[in-house]
Every structure is written in structure tokens, then in C-alpha cells.
Design an enzyme around this catalytic site. Sequence first.
Site, PDB file in Angstrom:
ATOM      1  N   ASP A  70     -10.595  13.164 -29.425  1.00  0.00           N
ATOM      2  CA  ASP A  70     -11.714  12.372 -28.909  1.00  0.00           C
ATOM      3  C   ASP A  70     -12.184  12.987 -27.595  1.00  0.00           C
ATOM      4  OD1 ASP A  70     -11.143  10.541 -30.925  1.00  0.00           O
ATOM      5  OD2 ASP A  70      -9.749   9.428 -29.650  1.00  0.00           O
ATOM      6  N   ASP A  76     -11.665   7.177 -18.910  1.00  0.00           N
ATOM      7  CA  ASP A  76     -10.393   7.345 -19.633  1.00  0.00           C
ATOM      8  C   ASP A  76      -9.381   8.025 -18.731  1.00  0.00           C
ATOM      9  OD1 ASP A  76     -11.208   6.455 -22.085  1.00  0.00           O
ATOM     10  OD2 ASP A  76     -11.617   8.425 -22.926  1.00  0.00           O
ATOM     11  N   GLU A  99      -2.236   8.023 -24.795  1.00  0.00           N
ATOM     12  CA  GLU A  99      -3.232   8.637 -25.653  1.00  0.00           C
ATOM     13  C   GLU A  99      -3.779   9.912 -25.017  1.00  0.00           C
ATOM     14  OE1 GLU A  99      -7.064   6.725 -26.267  1.00  0.00           O
ATOM     15  OE2 GLU A  99      -7.290   7.800 -28.141  1.00  0.00           O
ATOM     16  N   GLU A 100      -3.797   9.928 -23.693  1.00  0.00           N
ATOM     17  CA  GLU A 100      -4.451  11.036 -22.998  1.00  0.00           C
ATOM     18  C   GLU A 100      -3.554  12.263 -22.818  1.00  0.00           C
ATOM     19  OE1 GLU A 100      -7.624  10.765 -22.652  1.00  0.00           O
ATOM     20  OE2 GLU A 100      -7.570   8.687 -23.293  1.00  0.00           O
ATOM     21  N   ASP A 118      -2.461   3.074 -24.218  1.00  0.00           N
ATOM     22  CA  ASP A 118      -3.817   3.608 -24.357  1.00  0.00           C
ATOM     23  C   ASP A 118      -4.563   3.064 -23.146  1.00  0.00           C
ATOM     24  OD1 ASP A 118      -6.347   4.363 -24.903  1.00  0.00           O
ATOM     25  OD2 ASP A 118      -6.421   3.594 -26.946  1.00  0.00           O
ATOM     26  N   LEU A 120      -7.472   3.350 -21.807  1.00  0.00           N
ATOM     27  CA  LEU A 120      -8.822   2.800 -21.975  1.00  0.00           C
ATOM     28  C   LEU A 120      -9.267   2.979 -23.412  1.00  0.00           C
ATOM     29  CD1 LEU A 120     -10.373   1.330 -19.834  1.00  0.00           C
ATOM     30  CD2 LEU A 120     -11.773   3.325 -19.534  1.00  0.00           C
ATOM     31  N   ASP A 121      -9.162   1.900 -24.150  1.00  0.00           N
ATOM     32  CA  ASP A 121      -9.507   1.952 -25.566  1.00  0.00           C
ATOM     33  C   ASP A 121     -10.958   1.514 -25.773  1.00  0.00           C
ATOM     34  OD1 ASP A 121      -8.462   2.084 -28.416  1.00  0.00           O
ATOM     35  OD2 ASP A 121      -9.468   0.149 -28.351  1.00  0.00           O
ATOM     36  N   GLU A 277      -1.721   1.910 -30.055  1.00  0.00           N
ATOM     37  CA  GLU A 277      -2.785   0.947 -30.378  1.00  0.00           C
ATOM     38  C   GLU A 277      -2.229  -0.151 -31.297  1.00  0.00           C
ATOM     39  OE1 GLU A 277      -6.969   3.283 -30.033  1.00  0.00           O
ATOM     40  OE2 GLU A 277      -5.834   3.790 -31.827  1.00  0.00           O
TER      41      GLU A 277
HETATM   42  P1  FDP Z   1     -13.088   4.567 -29.601  1.00  0.00           P
HETATM   43  O1  FDP Z   1     -13.190   5.634 -30.644  1.00  0.00           O
HETATM   44  O2  FDP Z   1     -14.409   4.204 -28.980  1.00  0.00           O
HETATM   45  O3  FDP Z   1     -12.019   4.829 -28.555  1.00  0.00           O
HETATM   46  O4  FDP Z   1      -9.245   3.509 -30.959  1.00  0.00           O
HETATM   47  C1  FDP Z   1     -10.417   4.002 -31.010  1.00  0.00           C
HETATM   48  C2  FDP Z   1     -11.599   3.080 -31.285  1.00  0.00           C
HETATM   49  O5  FDP Z   1     -12.617   3.225 -30.344  1.00  0.00           O
HETATM   50  C3  FDP Z   1     -11.287   1.575 -31.356  1.00  0.00           C
HETATM   51  O6  FDP Z   1     -11.270   0.925 -30.125  1.00  0.00           O
HETATM   52  C4  FDP Z   1     -12.384   1.068 -32.235  1.00  0.00           C
HETATM   53  O7  FDP Z   1     -12.094  -0.150 -32.878  1.00  0.00           O
HETATM   54  C5  FDP Z   1     -12.566   2.202 -33.210  1.00  0.00           C
HETATM   55  O8  FDP Z   1     -12.075   3.374 -32.565  1.00  0.00           O
HETATM   56  C6  FDP Z   1     -13.994   2.426 -33.569  1.00  0.00           C
HETATM   57  O9  FDP Z   1     -14.068   3.450 -34.482  1.00  0.00           O
HETATM   58  P2  FDP Z   1     -15.374   3.706 -35.373  1.00  0.00           P
HETATM   59  O10 FDP Z   1     -16.442   4.117 -34.410  1.00  0.00           O
HETATM   60  O11 FDP Z   1     -14.991   4.770 -36.313  1.00  0.00           O
HETATM   61  O12 FDP Z   1     -15.682   2.415 -36.068  1.00  0.00           O
END
Ligand code: FDP
Length: 328
Positions: A70, A76, A99-100, A118, A120-121, A277
Site C-alpha cells: 500500500d 500512516d 503494518e508499516e 495497524d 492508521l487503518d 487487523e
Molecule cells: P485502506 O486500504 O484504505 O487502508 O485495511 C485496509 C482497508 O483500508 C480497510 O480499512 C478497508 O475496510 C479496506 O481496506 C478497503 O478496501 P477496498 O478499497 O478494497 O474496499
Amino acid sequence: MEESRIALSIGTALDRFIKNNQDQFQYASGELSQILRDIALASKVVNREVNKAGLIDIMGSMGSHNTAGDQQQKLDVLANIRFTRALMKGGEVCALISEESESYVDLNNEGKYVIAIDPLDGSSNIDVNVSIGTIFSVYRRKSPAGQPIHEMDILQKGSEQVAAGYILYGSSTMLVYTTGHGVNGFTYEPSLGEYFLSHPDMKIPVDGKIYSINEGLANSFSQPIKQYVQSCKDKNHTARYIGSLVADFHRNLLKGGIYLYPATAKDPQGKLRLMYECNALAFVAEQAGGKASDGIKRILDITPKDLHQRTPFFVGSVRMVEAAQNFS
Ligand code: FDP
């Protein structure tokens, strides 16, 4: 005067609550309590920064990627620094999984706890002012203290968590956590700089009417997932998907519902990460009377083989998760 705002009780502060409930914890030496306080403190700093996003230069991407591939956002990275520093200070934590960071960090101390976080999710939501969160799991170290960290300390099953929770940076900021004795939620009062108990003994409704899934990916869902989603529509359920796991989870915890992130063509193992997560939210869900599954088995029973392992994730009201499993 008695009824004026100033005379009203302000309730139980997080610190007081932690202290009052310390004895519930099997190893009541105060270290776990300190870890929870450290997490709360770091979250206040992150909350301050999140609230300033847009005013100071912390929005947008760093131009780098984390281990999961990501794009790393500035916030983050900032949140990772804040939580890492707070947790390193007291010596209670011997290793950190984030995560980082590609690998875990061995803090080379006598600490008895391992943290998976994590910081900052939902970070793709930062720049558009949508709720984001922090997710954390606390484990007890298995190998003797004072030696290098061993794989068995790191790759523990979710059922071995001794505490877990999340912080939701939303319309208000909340810290929700469990130490295995139910779930309690605290709301941040910014003018006092304190979290106060606002949601004692949280329970998720047994059934619900909300389903949360990224339906834009529906073409690559398996047939059973397509059928389950269709069954939600047939029952006139409400679709709600923020795309910020903590926010979607929290809403469903309060109102009843299910969050699903199944296997897709792009992410055949699902997108979400087991260790920092899903495990924490699965522990909170179960402690609130809900359920969490990968579609077949209990999330908390999965033995991780890798720090950044992904898993399909179905979490929420018991009846809805069971119904989704029945289609799988
Ligand atoms: P993000 O990629 O923005 O960090 O864990 C990652 C996550 O967000 C979740 O918070 C979120 O529910 C999901 O991914 C969203 O993924 P999609 O965009 O594929 O739906």
C-alpha cells in the site's frame, strides 16, 4: 445549580477504569495497564494530527509503499512513529509488529508483551476527511524474557491475545478495548484531554440489517458470496460501506450488521491482515457477543505463518456471520 452543566458528573476516566479493573487480569502487575495508557496517550497525539490534516503538511502520500504494497501516507508514518515511541518507552513491550514495518522489531528488553498494531487503518480516507482508525493486539511473550525474541512469541494465534482494541478517529474519537472481560468504549473529551467511559459493556445485536462489503468487486466474488449478498438484498437490508475497517466495524457493533472482505481476484486470500487487523476486531467482536470467521473457521483459531498474512474476514452479528458461512 444542581442541574447546570458544571454540576453534572463527568463520568469515569479511562485511567480510573483501567485501575479499577486491573485485578480482572490474570497477571495483574500493572504492566498491561501501562500499555493501555501508552496506547491511549499516543492516540491523543495522532488524534491531534488527524484533526489538523488539511491545515499542516501531513496529507498525501510519502511516495513509498509499506510491506503490503500500500502507498504509505504521511499520517500512516507519523502514527507509526507515535505508537512505536509510546510503546517503547516503558519497557513493558519486548516486540512490535506493525503494518508499516516488514519485520517485527525486537526491543531487546525484559518486557513481557508483544504488540501487533495497524497505526492508521483506512488511510486512503485521510485526505477526504473520512473516519480512520488504529487497531491493536496485545500478546504475552512465550519465551523467557531477556533473550532474543523467538518466532513463537510473534506468530501467536488470535485466541492468545490478552487485550485488543481500536481507536476510531470519527465525528468523535473513541477508544474501544477488551481484556477478555467484555468490551468497553471510551469517548475522548478534547477540552479535558481525557477518554471517558461512554459505552460500558458493549454488546453487538445478535442479528442485524446492515451489510458492509465493497460491492464494486462483486464480479470476482465466489458464487456463495454473491448469493449471500443477494440474500441481504432480498431481505431489504441496508448497504453501508465506508471503506475504513474500524469505522465499518464500529457502526455494525453498535447497530448490528456484518462486515465482509472475502477473497477476490485481486486478493485471493482476502485483503485484510490477520495479525494487526482481523485478530483484534475478532476478539472485540466475540467479547461483545458477536462472531468472526474467515468463511469457514474462527479467525481466532488461525495459526499465522507470516506477519503480514491476509485472510478473508466476516465479522459482526452472530446470525449474520453464520448465515454468510452457510453460503460458503
Ligand atoms: P485502506 O486500504 O484504505 O487502508 O485495511 C485496509 C482497508 O483500508 C480497510 O480499512 C478497508 O475496510 C479496506 O481496506 C478497503 O478496501 P477496498 O478499497 O478494497 O474496499
